[in-house]
Design a protein around this motif. Structure first.
Motif, PDB file in Angstrom:
ATOM      1  N   PHE A 182      44.404  49.918 -18.571  1.00 59.48           N
ATOM      2  CA  PHE A 182      43.201  49.547 -18.828  1.00 59.48           C
ATOM      3  C   PHE A 182      42.861  49.304 -20.588  1.00 59.48           C
ATOM      4  O   PHE A 182      42.390  49.783 -21.443  1.00 59.48           O
ATOM      5  N   ARG A 183      41.393  48.145 -20.882  1.00 59.48           N
ATOM      6  CA  ARG A 183      41.282  47.677 -22.012  1.00 59.48           C
ATOM      7  C   ARG A 183      39.853  46.998 -22.473  1.00 59.48           C
ATOM      8  O   ARG A 183      39.958  46.484 -20.773  1.00 59.48           O
ATOM      9  N   MET A 184      38.960  46.747 -22.726  1.00 60.70           N
ATOM     10  CA  MET A 184      38.178  45.809 -23.042  1.00 60.70           C
ATOM     11  C   MET A 184      38.920  44.926 -24.247  1.00 60.70           C
ATOM     12  O   MET A 184      39.269  44.674 -24.371  1.00 60.70           O
ATOM     13  N   SER A 185      39.030  43.635 -23.009  1.00 64.69           N
ATOM     14  CA  SER A 185      39.511  42.353 -23.856  1.00 64.69           C
ATOM     15  C   SER A 185      39.114  41.011 -23.384  1.00 64.69           C
ATOM     16  O   SER A 185      38.217  41.090 -22.466  1.00 64.69           O
ATOM     17  N   SER A 186      39.975  40.261 -23.753  1.00 69.28           N
ATOM     18  CA  SER A 186      39.344  39.241 -22.965  1.00 69.28           C
ATOM     19  C   SER A 186      39.666  38.991 -21.583  1.00 69.28           C
ATOM     20  O   SER A 186      41.223  39.190 -21.197  1.00 69.28           O
ATOM     21  N   ARG A 187      39.665  37.749 -20.662  1.00 68.10           N
ATOM     22  CA  ARG A 187      39.954  38.401 -19.206  1.00 68.10           C
ATOM     23  C   ARG A 187      40.756  37.358 -19.464  1.00 68.10           C
ATOM     24  O   ARG A 187      41.897  37.197 -18.142  1.00 68.10           O
ATOM     25  N   MET A 188      41.369  36.689 -20.095  1.00 69.08           N
ATOM     26  CA  MET A 188      43.335  36.065 -19.879  1.00 69.08           C
ATOM     27  C   MET A 188      44.037  37.171 -19.866  1.00 69.08           C
ATOM     28  O   MET A 188      44.959  36.821 -19.711  1.00 69.08           O
ATOM     29  N   MET A 189      43.954  38.519 -20.424  1.00 70.75           N
ATOM     30  CA  MET A 189      44.974  39.690 -20.189  1.00 70.75           C
ATOM     31  C   MET A 189      45.009  39.544 -18.884  1.00 70.75           C
ATOM     32  O   MET A 189      46.485  40.267 -18.650  1.00 70.75           O
ATOM     33  N   ASP A 190      43.933  39.138 -17.853  1.00 69.01           N
ATOM     34  CA  ASP A 190      44.650  39.710 -16.483  1.00 69.01           C
ATOM     35  C   ASP A 190      45.474  38.370 -16.069  1.00 69.01           C
ATOM     36  O   ASP A 190      46.156  38.131 -15.086  1.00 69.01           O
ATOM     37  N   PHE A 191      45.830  37.314 -16.562  1.00 69.48           N
ATOM     38  CA  PHE A 191      46.216  35.852 -15.589  1.00 69.48           C
ATOM     39  C   PHE A 191      47.986  35.767 -16.045  1.00 69.48           C
ATOM     40  O   PHE A 191      47.661  35.491 -14.999  1.00 69.48           O
ATOM     41  N   TYR A 192      48.379  36.632 -16.755  1.00 67.57           N
ATOM     42  CA  TYR A 192      49.591  36.336 -17.107  1.00 67.57           C
ATOM     43  C   TYR A 192      50.151  37.132 -15.467  1.00 67.57           C
ATOM     44  O   TYR A 192      51.337  37.571 -14.846  1.00 67.57           O
ATOM     45  N   PHE A 193      49.675  38.416 -15.068  1.00 72.01           N
ATOM     46  CA  PHE A 193      49.730  39.383 -13.585  1.00 72.01           C
ATOM     47  C   PHE A 193      49.498  38.386 -12.727  1.00 72.01           C
ATOM     48  O   PHE A 193      49.916  38.859 -11.134  1.00 72.01           O
ATOM     49  N   PHE A 194      48.121  37.939 -12.667  1.00 75.13           N
ATOM     50  CA  PHE A 194      48.071  36.951 -12.057  1.00 75.13           C
ATOM     51  C   PHE A 194      48.863  35.648 -11.296  1.00 75.13           C
ATOM     52  O   PHE A 194      49.022  35.547  -9.779  1.00 75.13           O
ATOM     53  N   SER A 195      49.730  35.240 -11.957  1.00 72.90           N
ATOM     54  CA  SER A 195      50.946  34.213 -12.157  1.00 72.90           C
ATOM     55  C   SER A 195      51.457  35.342 -11.043  1.00 72.90           C
ATOM     56  O   SER A 195      52.597  34.393 -10.674  1.00 72.90           O
ATOM     57  N   ARG A 196      51.863  35.884 -11.511  1.00 72.88           N
ATOM     58  CA  ARG A 196      52.758  37.426 -11.076  1.00 72.88           C
ATOM     59  C   ARG A 196      52.449  37.077  -9.876  1.00 72.88           C
ATOM     60  O   ARG A 196      53.694  37.298  -8.687  1.00 72.88           O
ATOM     61  N   VAL A 197      51.382  37.616  -9.629  1.00 71.68           N
ATOM     62  CA  VAL A 197      51.037  37.531  -7.830  1.00 71.68           C
ATOM     63  C   VAL A 197      51.225  36.654  -6.687  1.00 71.68           C
ATOM     64  O   VAL A 197      51.983  36.257  -5.779  1.00 71.68           O
ATOM     65  N   VAL A 198      50.794  34.997  -7.893  1.00 75.42           N
ATOM     66  CA  VAL A 198      51.285  33.632  -6.745  1.00 75.42           C
ATOM     67  C   VAL A 198      52.129  33.357  -6.507  1.00 75.42           C
ATOM     68  O   VAL A 198      52.959  31.939  -6.356  1.00 75.42           O
ATOM     69  N   SER A 199      53.198  34.042  -7.691  1.00 77.96           N
ATOM     70  CA  SER A 199      54.690  32.516  -8.019  1.00 77.96           C
ATOM     71  C   SER A 199      55.363  32.696  -7.033  1.00 77.96           C
ATOM     72  O   SER A 199      55.775  33.360  -5.714  1.00 77.96           O
ATOM     73  N   GLN A 200      56.193  31.355  -7.111  1.00 76.91           N
ATOM     74  CA  GLN A 200      57.261  30.872  -5.982  1.00 76.91           C
ATOM     75  C   GLN A 200      57.952  32.166  -5.691  1.00 76.91           C
ATOM     76  O   GLN A 200      58.788  32.297  -5.211  1.00 76.91           O
ATOM     77  N   VAL A 201      58.575  33.095  -6.754  1.00 77.21           N
ATOM     78  CA  VAL A 201      59.332  34.003  -6.453  1.00 77.21           C
ATOM     79  C   VAL A 201      58.708  35.467  -6.380  1.00 77.21           C
ATOM     80  O   VAL A 201      59.873  35.786  -5.165  1.00 77.21           O
ATOM     81  N   GLY A 202      58.172  35.340  -5.989  1.00 74.96           N
ATOM     82  CA  GLY A 202      57.706  36.786  -5.025  1.00 74.96           C
ATOM     83  C   GLY A 202      57.334  37.893  -5.709  1.00 74.96           C
ATOM     84  O   GLY A 202      58.313  37.686  -6.378  1.00 74.96           O
TER      85      GLY A 202
END
Length: 347
Positions: free
Chosen positions: A234-254
């Motif tokens: 957890f941290r206070m930062s840009s919302r973009m800090m969350d997006f790499y893991f969002f990409s992992r959640v929705v990835s075709q790799v699963g």
């Protein structure tokens, strides 16, 4: 090998919180890939609380982070008012126990148990991706709406990267990273230069949890975010800090048992679909999409390189760090292109 009796530290914390409590059982429910310690405590009166024990980083940061998280848990509006676990209070203050022993300085915070609904499938359909993206966008909007009500945070991306640079000058840092110091230093300076050029330090800050793997949250049957646990990153930062893991959640790799932190998921069509659905609810800016590369670079440097041996068991940390050195860091600028993402979002 030094063995620490963590259960005794947890018992000590319970006694410090309320010495009238009689413990019936303490069960370790920690994630098996991590070095973090989480316990389920059952009392003789059948009440249950969760204890989190940590012993790396700074005690002051631990207190700061959990103070912010607890305020966030109490201040989030509907439908997210019960998404986060609330910490236990003693008197008027958040209760945190500090154990300072001969071999360890450890800190314990208590949570009320949190409800869990549905876990995401290992691989999402396109419709599920869009639903999840809209829910995460709404959650980010809710976090933004109450950010000014939260306690102050002292951590910044620049401070963390400069801390890593300072570690590289120490005897321990030179020993741990001896084969890769030049690469790490180069990547740290690249991050700082690119962040300055983009003005990333001026992007709005909100509470972000960074590690959104599917074992850390649950959703409703309609794919709305229902609950979130595990607040280690957890941290206070840009919302973009969350997006790499969002990409992992929705990835075709699963979701996979043996995982890596490759950048390719940020370029998948499934992530573009996620961005488009998110953008409809909470529009993204061009600078944020361009900054996405730097948040990924920061993730590798701060959470895998600097803190990897604390966050992951040794067998995972060694492999993940070697992949970062040999594959991920050297290829960031060649393998990430923001232009297709910007085009897809019409920005």
């Amino acid at each position: 090998m030094l063995r620490i009796d963590f259960n005794s530290i947890v018992r000590e914390a319970v006694e410090s919180y309320d010495n009238s409590k009689e413990i019936a059982s303490i069960i370790d429910i920690s994630a098996k890939v991590s070095t973090n310690h989480v316990y389920r405590i059952k009392f003789a009166d059948d009440n249950i609380i969760i204890a989190k024990l940590s012993y790396f980083g700074k005690f002051e940061h631990f207190v700061e982070d959990h103070s912010i998280i607890n305020s966030l848990a109490n201040n989030l509006p509907a439908p997210f008012e019960n998404v986060l676990a609330r910490s236990l209070i003693k008197g008027n203050s958040l209760f945190i126990h500090r154990h300072k022993g001969e071999f360890i300085d450890a800190w314990v915070v208590f949570y009320r148990p949190i409800q869990i609904k549905k876990k995401l499938p290992k691989k999402l359909t396109e419709n599920q991706i869009q639903k999840l993206a809209r829910s995460f966008a709404q959650f980010h909007k809710a976090c933004h709406s109450i950010k000014n009500t939260l306690p102050p945070s002292s951590k910044t991306l620049e401070l963390d990267i400069n801390h890593l640079l300072a570690i590289l000058k120490t005897k321990d840092g030179q020993h741990e990273h001896r084969m890769h110091i030049d690469l790490i230093r180069e990547q740290c300076h690249l991050f700082l230069e690119n962040m300055n050029e983009l003005g990333g330090q001026n992007l709005p800050t909100i509470p972000v949890f960074v590690d959104w793997n599917i074992g850390n949250f649950s959703v409703t049957p309609q794919l709305d975010l229902f609950s979130r646990w595990d607040y280690d990153w957890f941290r206070m930062s840009s919302r973009m800090m969350d997006f790499y893991f969002f990409s992992r959640v929705v990835s075709q790799v699963g979701d996979k048992t043996v995982f890596s932190y490759e950048i390719d998921r940020l370029m998948e069509e499934r992530f573009v679909l996620f961005l488009q659905a998110y953008h409809e609810v909470y529009p993204l800016r061009e600078v944020e999409i361009r900054f996405l590369k730097e948040t990924y670079r920061f993730f590798l440097l701060n959470y895998v390189v600097k803190y990897g041996r604390y966050f992951f068991h040794e067998i995972f940390a060694t492999r993940l760090q070697q992949e970062v050195y040999n594959e991920h860091l050297p290829n960031i600028d060649q393998r990430f292109d923001p232009e297709p993402l910007l085009k897809a979002l019409n920005i």
